[in-house]
Design an enzyme around this catalytic site. Structure first.
Site, PDB file in Angstrom:
ATOM      1  N   HIS A 117       9.640 -14.602   4.011  1.00 52.67           N
ATOM      2  CA  HIS A 117       8.971 -14.142   5.246  1.00 52.67           C
ATOM      3  C   HIS A 117       9.098 -12.627   5.419  1.00 52.67           C
ATOM      4  O   HIS A 117       9.063 -12.127   6.537  1.00 52.67           O
ATOM      5  CB  HIS A 117       9.536 -14.832   6.490  1.00 52.67           C
ATOM      6  CG  HIS A 117       9.688 -16.313   6.339  1.00 52.67           C
ATOM      7  ND1 HIS A 117       8.695 -17.204   6.688  1.00 52.67           N
ATOM      8  CD2 HIS A 117      10.711 -17.072   5.841  1.00 52.67           C
ATOM      9  CE1 HIS A 117       9.108 -18.446   6.432  1.00 52.67           C
ATOM     10  NE2 HIS A 117      10.327 -18.386   5.901  1.00 52.67           N
ATOM     11  N   SER A 133      -2.639  13.984   0.339  1.00 51.00           N
ATOM     12  CA  SER A 133      -3.618  13.960   1.423  1.00 51.00           C
ATOM     13  C   SER A 133      -4.222  15.344   1.548  1.00 51.00           C
ATOM     14  O   SER A 133      -3.532  16.350   1.388  1.00 51.00           O
ATOM     15  CB  SER A 133      -2.922  13.582   2.724  1.00 51.00           C
ATOM     16  OG  SER A 133      -3.676  14.028   3.820  1.00 51.00           O
ATOM     17  N   GLU A 190      -2.825   0.524  -4.494  1.00 52.29           N
ATOM     18  CA  GLU A 190      -3.751  -0.025  -3.497  1.00 52.29           C
ATOM     19  C   GLU A 190      -5.013  -0.553  -4.174  1.00 52.29           C
ATOM     20  O   GLU A 190      -5.562  -1.594  -3.801  1.00 52.29           O
ATOM     21  CB  GLU A 190      -4.092   1.038  -2.458  1.00 52.29           C
ATOM     22  CG  GLU A 190      -2.907   1.338  -1.550  1.00 52.29           C
ATOM     23  CD  GLU A 190      -3.117   2.575  -0.692  1.00 52.29           C
ATOM     24  OE1 GLU A 190      -2.898   2.490   0.519  1.00 52.29           O
ATOM     25  OE2 GLU A 190      -3.504   3.630  -1.222  1.00 52.29           O
TER      26      GLU A 190
END
Ligand code: ARG
Length: 468
Positions: free
Chosen positions: A165, A286, A299
């Site tokens: 979990h 970035s 990703e």
């Protein structure tokens, strides 16, 4: 093959047609832009077919070798053509190969299509392609497994929290964590091998749908192409694309595994977890926030399953409800299959690179593994050994966790007095049992996380993956 106008090659069904094909029809119908991918397979299949026609007495041995030589030459030339030769005007790759052959050997080239149809031809080409792709993907999956085993070898006994979990559950070793993915990938290899086996049947000789009239030896043909056997029913052979679905299934499951690995590594790389540091070479910054280091490769690996499943659904849906035998719908099988394979190949390769270049921050991993009261199961087990039934032991350990939470400390920081308040059988020896080392070592079962077991598993993987 009679009518040609404006430099365009005649369609292969010229005799039956008077008018020319509409340009929009051609735009929707032509497939060379896509099935160029199959050019080498089409040439291999054509060489094998020429031999089969030789065996059937349709071509003389001299004709067979002329065709074979020309096709081998064409194979080399085609390998040097970087993108589909659309100006050739050929409708599809099969037409292109035949056109080019005819340019080289004259009207002998027109004999090659005897007893064959593009229906059994394209089924053969795609099967050959799928067999090769399975082999490439298996090799790439194994590379990724090696990267994971290397990480595992390096950190066979270094602790990291194990989660359920996404809450700290029990500590495991980094080696054990890495090998979990190695196991998943091993099943992907099995699935790819099974897809390979499904694809390795030869449809050639099925012709358009009913079987060829020429006495070709279909078993010899199958062997020549590296297939295990000829297909058993010509109607089925020209309309079966299950083998491609099997590949898509295997690649979807593999993409799902990659996405799980990627997600975990993304979480581990956050400032909050800081278990791992990703290499600069596989991350990006970035444009606005100078401090950022984004896990873009991971990703995109995580996203890959969307494409894999979309392509799988595409193929399955387009096959649904098709009557026997070949229908042009089936031409649409190729874009999703090709796309899935290109993507999976890329993702497997980048995943191996990301894993290889990742460093584990052992201190942070260990600190986290010590925290979260992840040794409370051990306390319950300890009480079981002292004669307490497990349910009661669980209850006592739970109450002690609450004590620790209230005191803002770990279980092993509680005083013996506090332990005894909750259970008189707890003695000084409890402290040794609650250490991280002991907790790991005691999971000493086949498949467990005890460092000795992990090392055994790593050795077995190193051997099976041919690592030194
Ligand atoms: N380009 C076609 C395909 O990929 C080849 C088979 C064409 N067969 C036909 N009967 N029109 O499916």
């Amino acid at each position: 093959m009679s009518k040609t106008s404006g430099g365009k090659p005649a369609a292969m069904w010229g005799g039956r047609f008077e008018g020319e094909a509409d340009e929009l029809f051609r735009a929707v119908n032509d497939s060379l832009g896509v099935d160029w991918e199959l050019v080498q397979q089409d040439i291999r299949g054509s060489i094998a077919w020429a031999h089969a026609l030789g065996g059937a007495g349709v071509l003389t041995p001299d004709e067979v070798s002329k065709i074979e030589d020309a096709l081998k030459e064409l194979s080399k030339e085609a390998a040097a053509i970087p993108s589909p030769p659309l100006p050739s005007g050929a409708e599809d790759v099969h037409t292109w190969v035949e056109q080019e052959l005819t340019k080289r050997v004259g009207s002998l080239g027109k004999k090659l299509h005897t007893g064959r149809s593009r229906n059994d031809q394209v089924a053969t080409d795609l099967r050959l392609w799928v067999v090769e792709q399975c082999e490439h993907r298996i090799a790439e999956v194994k590379c990724l497994q090696r990267s994971l085993v290397a990480i595992g070898s390096k950190h066979a006994s270094d602790p990291i929290p194990g989660y359920t979990h996404l809450q700290r559950a029990q500590p495991v070793t980094i080696g054990h964590w890495a090998l979990a993915y190695v196991e998943m990938l091993a099943r992907d290899v099995d699935r790819l091998e099974s897809a390979r086996g499904m694809a390795a049947r030869s449809p050639l000789g099925s012709a358009a749908l009913a079987g060829t009239t020429f006495r070709v030896d279909r078993s010899e043909l199958a062997m020549r192409l590296g297939f295990s056997a000829p297909t058993r029913n010509s109607l089925d052979a020209v309309s079966d694309r299950d083998f491609a679905l099997d590949l898509m299934h295997a690649s979807s499951v593999c993409s799902m595994h990659l996405s799980r690995l990627a997600e975990e590594m993304i979480i581990f790389a956050t400032g909050e977890f800081a278990f791992i540091t990703l290499d600069d070479s596989v991350t990006s910054g970035s444009s606005l926030m100078p401090q950022k280091k984004n896990p873009d490769a991971l990703e995109l690996i995580r996203a890959g399953v969307g494409r894999a499943l979309g392509n799988y659904t595409n193929l399955l849906t387009l096959l649904k409800g098709l009557t026997l035998a070949y229908n042009k719908d089936m031409q649409e099988d190729k874009p999703p299959v090709f796309d899935s394979m290109r993507r999976l190949s890329l993702l497997l390769r980048i995943a191996a690179r990301v894993v290889e270049r990742t460093t584990f921050n052992l201190e942070a991993c260990e600190r986290a593994a010590r925290g979260g009261h992840a040794n409370s199961t051990e306390l319950a087990d300890y009480l079981v050994e002292k004669g307490t039934p497990f349910r009661d032991a669980h209850e006592v350990a739970g109450r002690l966790v609450r004590e620790a939470l209230a005191g803002g400390c770990s279980l092993e920081d509680l005083s013996l007095e506090t332990f005894k308040k909750h259970h008189p059988h707890i003695e000084q020896d409890v402290y040794a049992r609650l250490t991280l080392d002991a907790v790991l070592k005691r999971r000493d079962v086949f498949g467990g996380t005890a460092p000795a077991r992990v090392r055994e598993a790593i050795d077995a993987w190193r051997r099976s993956l041919g690592m030194s």
